[in-house]
Scaffold this motif. Structure first.
Motif, PDB file in Angstrom:
ATOM      1  N   PHE A 295       0.840  -1.206   0.000  1.00 45.73           N
ATOM      2  CA  PHE A 295       0.000   0.000   0.000  1.00 45.73           C
ATOM      3  C   PHE A 295       0.872   1.252   0.000  1.00 45.73           C
ATOM      4  O   PHE A 295       0.652   2.181  -0.798  1.00 45.73           O
ATOM      5  CB  PHE A 295      -0.929   0.013   1.217  1.00 45.73           C
ATOM      6  N   VAL A 296       1.839   1.306   0.889  1.00 43.86           N
ATOM      7  CA  VAL A 296       2.673   2.502   0.998  1.00 43.86           C
ATOM      8  C   VAL A 296       3.484   2.722  -0.275  1.00 43.86           C
ATOM      9  O   VAL A 296       3.671   3.863  -0.719  1.00 43.86           O
ATOM     10  CB  VAL A 296       3.597   2.395   2.234  1.00 43.86           C
ATOM     11  N   ALA A 297       3.965   1.643  -0.888  1.00 42.51           N
ATOM     12  CA  ALA A 297       4.723   1.790  -2.131  1.00 42.51           C
ATOM     13  C   ALA A 297       3.838   2.340  -3.248  1.00 42.51           C
ATOM     14  O   ALA A 297       4.251   3.241  -3.999  1.00 42.51           O
ATOM     15  CB  ALA A 297       5.329   0.448  -2.543  1.00 42.51           C
ATOM     16  N   HIS A 298       2.619   1.822  -3.369  1.00 42.75           N
ATOM     17  CA  HIS A 298       1.717   2.329  -4.410  1.00 42.75           C
ATOM     18  C   HIS A 298       1.280   3.762  -4.112  1.00 42.75           C
ATOM     19  O   HIS A 298       1.150   4.580  -5.030  1.00 42.75           O
ATOM     20  CB  HIS A 298       0.496   1.417  -4.529  1.00 42.75           C
ATOM     21  N   GLU A 299       1.067   4.053  -2.850  1.00 45.55           N
ATOM     22  CA  GLU A 299       0.669   5.418  -2.493  1.00 45.55           C
ATOM     23  C   GLU A 299       1.777   6.414  -2.813  1.00 45.55           C
ATOM     24  O   GLU A 299       1.511   7.526  -3.281  1.00 45.55           O
ATOM     25  CB  GLU A 299       0.313   5.459  -1.005  1.00 45.55           C
ATOM     26  N   ALA A 300       3.041   6.014  -2.605  1.00 54.11           N
ATOM     27  CA  ALA A 300       4.162   6.888  -2.956  1.00 54.11           C
ATOM     28  C   ALA A 300       4.224   7.124  -4.461  1.00 54.11           C
ATOM     29  O   ALA A 300       4.495   8.244  -4.920  1.00 54.11           O
ATOM     30  CB  ALA A 300       5.475   6.274  -2.464  1.00 54.11           C
ATOM     31  N   THR A 301       3.962   6.074  -5.230  1.00 53.10           N
ATOM     32  CA  THR A 301       3.960   6.223  -6.690  1.00 53.10           C
ATOM     33  C   THR A 301       2.885   7.201  -7.134  1.00 53.10           C
ATOM     34  O   THR A 301       3.110   8.043  -8.030  1.00 53.10           O
ATOM     35  CB  THR A 301       3.739   4.858  -7.356  1.00 53.10           C
ATOM     36  N   VAL A 341       0.977   8.578 -16.771  1.00 53.30           N
ATOM     37  CA  VAL A 341       0.180   8.435 -15.555  1.00 53.30           C
ATOM     38  C   VAL A 341      -0.947   7.419 -15.729  1.00 53.30           C
ATOM     39  O   VAL A 341      -1.458   6.876 -14.746  1.00 53.30           O
ATOM     40  CB  VAL A 341      -0.374   9.808 -15.108  1.00 53.30           C
ATOM     41  N   GLN A 342      -1.337   7.120 -16.961  1.00 51.84           N
ATOM     42  CA  GLN A 342      -2.372   6.108 -17.175  1.00 51.84           C
ATOM     43  C   GLN A 342      -1.904   4.740 -16.687  1.00 51.84           C
ATOM     44  O   GLN A 342      -2.645   4.015 -16.023  1.00 51.84           O
ATOM     45  CB  GLN A 342      -2.744   6.030 -18.672  1.00 51.84           C
ATOM     46  N   LYS A 343      -0.664   4.374 -17.019  1.00 48.00           N
ATOM     47  CA  LYS A 343      -0.121   3.084 -16.581  1.00 48.00           C
ATOM     48  C   LYS A 343       0.067   3.075 -15.063  1.00 48.00           C
ATOM     49  O   LYS A 343      -0.196   2.062 -14.403  1.00 48.00           O
ATOM     50  CB  LYS A 343       1.218   2.833 -17.280  1.00 48.00           C
ATOM     51  N   VAL A 344       0.521   4.184 -14.508  1.00 50.46           N
ATOM     52  CA  VAL A 344       0.659   4.283 -13.054  1.00 50.46           C
ATOM     53  C   VAL A 344      -0.688   4.002 -12.385  1.00 50.46           C
ATOM     54  O   VAL A 344      -0.792   3.199 -11.451  1.00 50.46           O
ATOM     55  CB  VAL A 344       1.190   5.668 -12.647  1.00 50.46           C
ATOM     56  N   ALA A 345      -1.719   4.671 -12.872  1.00 55.50           N
ATOM     57  CA  ALA A 345      -3.043   4.517 -12.272  1.00 55.50           C
ATOM     58  C   ALA A 345      -3.581   3.107 -12.471  1.00 55.50           C
ATOM     59  O   ALA A 345      -4.185   2.526 -11.556  1.00 55.50           O
ATOM     60  CB  ALA A 345      -4.005   5.548 -12.859  1.00 55.50           C
ATOM     61  N   THR A 350      -5.449  -1.865 -10.227  1.00 53.75           N
ATOM     62  CA  THR A 350      -5.439  -3.321 -10.329  1.00 53.75           C
ATOM     63  C   THR A 350      -4.973  -3.958  -9.018  1.00 53.75           C
ATOM     64  O   THR A 350      -5.542  -4.955  -8.549  1.00 53.75           O
ATOM     65  CB  THR A 350      -4.535  -3.778 -11.482  1.00 53.75           C
ATOM     66  N   TRP A 351      -3.952  -3.373  -8.416  1.00 53.67           N
ATOM     67  CA  TRP A 351      -3.471  -3.873  -7.126  1.00 53.67           C
ATOM     68  C   TRP A 351      -4.581  -3.798  -6.076  1.00 53.67           C
ATOM     69  O   TRP A 351      -4.833  -4.765  -5.352  1.00 53.67           O
ATOM     70  CB  TRP A 351      -2.248  -3.067  -6.679  1.00 53.67           C
ATOM     71  N   ALA A 352      -5.235  -2.658  -5.985  1.00 56.84           N
ATOM     72  CA  ALA A 352      -6.307  -2.499  -4.993  1.00 56.84           C
ATOM     73  C   ALA A 352      -7.451  -3.465  -5.266  1.00 56.84           C
ATOM     74  O   ALA A 352      -8.002  -4.081  -4.342  1.00 56.84           O
ATOM     75  CB  ALA A 352      -6.803  -1.052  -5.009  1.00 56.84           C
ATOM     76  N   TYR A 353      -7.812  -3.600  -6.520  1.00 55.71           N
ATOM     77  CA  TYR A 353      -8.902  -4.510  -6.897  1.00 55.71           C
ATOM     78  C   TYR A 353      -8.578  -5.939  -6.479  1.00 55.71           C
ATOM     79  O   TYR A 353      -9.429  -6.650  -5.927  1.00 55.71           O
ATOM     80  CB  TYR A 353      -9.111  -4.429  -8.405  1.00 55.71           C
ATOM     81  N   ASN A 354      -7.354  -6.366  -6.714  1.00 54.99           N
ATOM     82  CA  ASN A 354      -6.978  -7.738  -6.369  1.00 54.99           C
ATOM     83  C   ASN A 354      -7.013  -7.986  -4.857  1.00 54.99           C
ATOM     84  O   ASN A 354      -7.408  -9.062  -4.404  1.00 54.99           O
ATOM     85  CB  ASN A 354      -5.594  -8.056  -6.924  1.00 54.99           C
ATOM     86  N   TRP A 355      -6.621  -7.003  -4.073  1.00 56.24           N
ATOM     87  CA  TRP A 355      -6.691  -7.158  -2.624  1.00 56.24           C
ATOM     88  C   TRP A 355      -8.138  -7.135  -2.129  1.00 56.24           C
ATOM     89  O   TRP A 355      -8.448  -7.640  -1.061  1.00 56.24           O
ATOM     90  CB  TRP A 355      -5.890  -6.056  -1.932  1.00 56.24           C
ATOM     91  N   GLY A 356      -9.028  -6.546  -2.888  1.00 54.76           N
ATOM     92  CA  GLY A 356     -10.414  -6.430  -2.437  1.00 54.76           C
ATOM     93  C   GLY A 356     -11.171  -7.738  -2.423  1.00 54.76           C
ATOM     94  O   GLY A 356     -12.202  -7.858  -1.738  1.00 54.76           O
ATOM     95  N   GLY A 357     -10.703  -8.730  -3.198  1.00 52.37           N
ATOM     96  CA  GLY A 357     -11.373 -10.025  -3.210  1.00 52.37           C
ATOM     97  C   GLY A 357     -12.835  -9.928  -3.593  1.00 52.37           C
ATOM     98  O   GLY A 357     -13.197  -9.269  -4.571  1.00 52.37           O
ATOM     99  N   SER A 358     -13.692 -10.552  -2.811  1.00 49.52           N
ATOM    100  CA  SER A 358     -15.121 -10.566  -3.146  1.00 49.52           C
ATOM    101  C   SER A 358     -15.741  -9.180  -3.106  1.00 49.52           C
ATOM    102  O   SER A 358     -16.742  -8.919  -3.779  1.00 49.52           O
ATOM    103  CB  SER A 358     -15.871 -11.501  -2.198  1.00 49.52           C
ATOM    104  N   ALA A 359     -15.159  -8.269  -2.326  1.00 46.64           N
ATOM    105  CA  ALA A 359     -15.687  -6.900  -2.285  1.00 46.64           C
ATOM    106  C   ALA A 359     -15.472  -6.176  -3.605  1.00 46.64           C
ATOM    107  O   ALA A 359     -16.148  -5.185  -3.891  1.00 46.64           O
ATOM    108  CB  ALA A 359     -15.010  -6.110  -1.156  1.00 46.64           C
ATOM    109  N   SER A 360     -14.545  -6.658  -4.418  1.00 47.74           N
ATOM    110  CA  SER A 360     -14.281  -6.040  -5.714  1.00 47.74           C
ATOM    111  C   SER A 360     -15.230  -6.525  -6.801  1.00 47.74           C
ATOM    112  O   SER A 360     -15.494  -5.802  -7.762  1.00 47.74           O
ATOM    113  CB  SER A 360     -12.843  -6.340  -6.161  1.00 47.74           C
TER     114      SER A 360
END
Length: 403
Positions: A295-301, A341-345, A350-360
């Motif tokens: 999370f912190v690494a993606h937030e820094a990006t 920035v499109q690829k960054v986003a 995608t990372w957040a979606y994958n961690w969301g599991g069924s909530a995604s």
């Protein structure tokens, strides 16, 4: 959410709270609860709903790039980008459609003849523009203007727009394309919406509520005052923001849409992770070292991407404000930032979606919508990866200069 995002101010001298005392970024942020409440209805109807359109208009946001002389907000480019980001953070489709409206309006007011711009934007019923401005139509030159015919697509924000764009190649009375000696003469027209036939056709996986329908114009007369040179580099207004040019304004708006969607994805996964349990984790996933490190690494990006996007736009506008020519490298960096920035986003969402599991994956799902929206937004031809190749020349040249 704690307000941790600095969203750097324009070096041309604005942070959203301008001399008129109005903080337009805060106004955009204040609409988020309404947008959240309307999000599912907007997606079902494939357009921004009337309450959201009304809120955008009542807060003066559609006219960010209209000069104060005409009764607009008269904002700089960075403040305008920040507003787009806030709206995209609330909902990707809202941010995208609004960007299409406000930034095409900025192009029109900055490059139209003064009488046409005043007619469209200076009265009590200020125009909202939308539509395709690439020269895919045909405009026959006639006395006082052009008779325009063409079929167009991707009319984002057109459901609530009062003026619809139609790019065209100029033809003479005999039907022959006019040239400037090297290339066809191309112009952009904006027509009253009642002179346009809307065809629907927007059935897509993401950016659903942008209402980016197809439409047709059939032999409609457009006065010269409601047209502009498609590739003009000389604005008709003196404000520095218009010196960014059609691409500088039109392309730049794509970047904060991506930033806003990525920001919302991080907010959503932080909330979900604080209560979500998964097999193999002793407590909720938000407590795990793996989640926290990623999370912190993606937030820094995201923070770095945001800073770069705003910095390159601020630098270019500051050069224009100082009476300097915007350099080839500055323009290349505008293109670089908007595409990169499109690829960054995409990676962050995608990372957040994958961690969301069924909530995604369960509808309705904010993370699901974020993933679909960023996937569609990144397909736009103005942020096609080849634009990075086009931008590389001036940027590489800067590295090869003798120190």
């Amino acid at each position: 959410m704690a307000e941790t995002l600095t969203r750097p101010a324009s070096r041309a001298g604005d942070s959203g709270d301008d001399t008129d005392g109005v903080d337009y970024v805060a106004r955009a942020r204040s609409i988020k609860p309404l947008i959240d409440a309307e999000a599912d209805t907007m997606e079902a109807q494939a357009t921004i709903t009337a309450p959201v359109v009304d809120a955008l208009a009542e807060n003066g946001l559609f006219w960010l790039l209209v000069p104060r002389e005409y009764g607009g907000a008269g904002q700089d480019i960075v403040t305008s980008l920040k507003v787009v980001e806030e709206l995209a953070r609330a909902d990707g489709s809202v941010g995208w459609a609004f960007m299409a409206n406000a930034f095409s309006t900025g192009i029109a007011v900055g490059y139209f003849p003064e009488d046409g711009a005043r007619e469209m934007f200076a009265g009590p019923d200020k125009g909202i523009t939308a539509g395709m401005i690439l020269p895919t139509g045909k405009g026959v030159r006639v006395d006082g203007g052009y008779r325009v015919t063409g079929s167009y697509g991707f009319g984002s924000g057109s459901h609530h727009a009062s003026w619809i764009g139609a790019g065209f190649v100029v033809h003479d009375e005999d039907g022959n394309p006019e040239t400037n000696g090297e290339a066809p003469v191309c112009r952009v027209a904006f027509l009253p919406r009642d002179q346009v036939e809307f065809l629907g056709g927007w059935n897509v996986m993401g950016m659903v509520a942008t209402g980016s329908d197809n439409y047709r114009v059939d032999g409609v007369f457009v006065p010269e005052s409601h047209t502009m040179d498609t590739f003009s580099t000389v604005p008709t207004r003196p404000e520095p923001v218009y010196k960014l040019g059609l691409l500088g304004i039109g392309v730049g708006g794509h970047a904060p849409v991506a930033l806003g969607i990525a920001q919302r994805a991080l907010e959503e996964i932080a909330r979900i992770a604080s209560t979500k349990a998964r097999p193999g984790y002793p407590t909720v996933i938000g407590d795990s070292d793996m989640f926290r490190r990623e999370f912190v690494a993606h937030e820094a990006t995201l923070q770095a991407a945001r800073r770069y996007v705003y910095d390159v736009h601020a630098d270019a506008e500051a050069a224009a404000a100082a009476g300097e020519e915007i350099s080839d490298e500055q323009r290349a960096r505008l293109r670089q930032a908007a595409t990169w920035v499109q690829k960054v986003a995409q990676d962050i969402v995608t990372w957040a979606y994958n961690w969301g599991g069924s909530a995604s994956i369960r509808n309705p799902s904010v993370l699901g919508r974020c993933l679909r929206d960023i996937s569609v937004g990144a397909q736009h031809l103005l942020v096609e990866p080849m634009t990075l190749v086009e931008a590389s020349g001036p940027i590489l040249a800067g590295y090869l200069k003798e120190n």
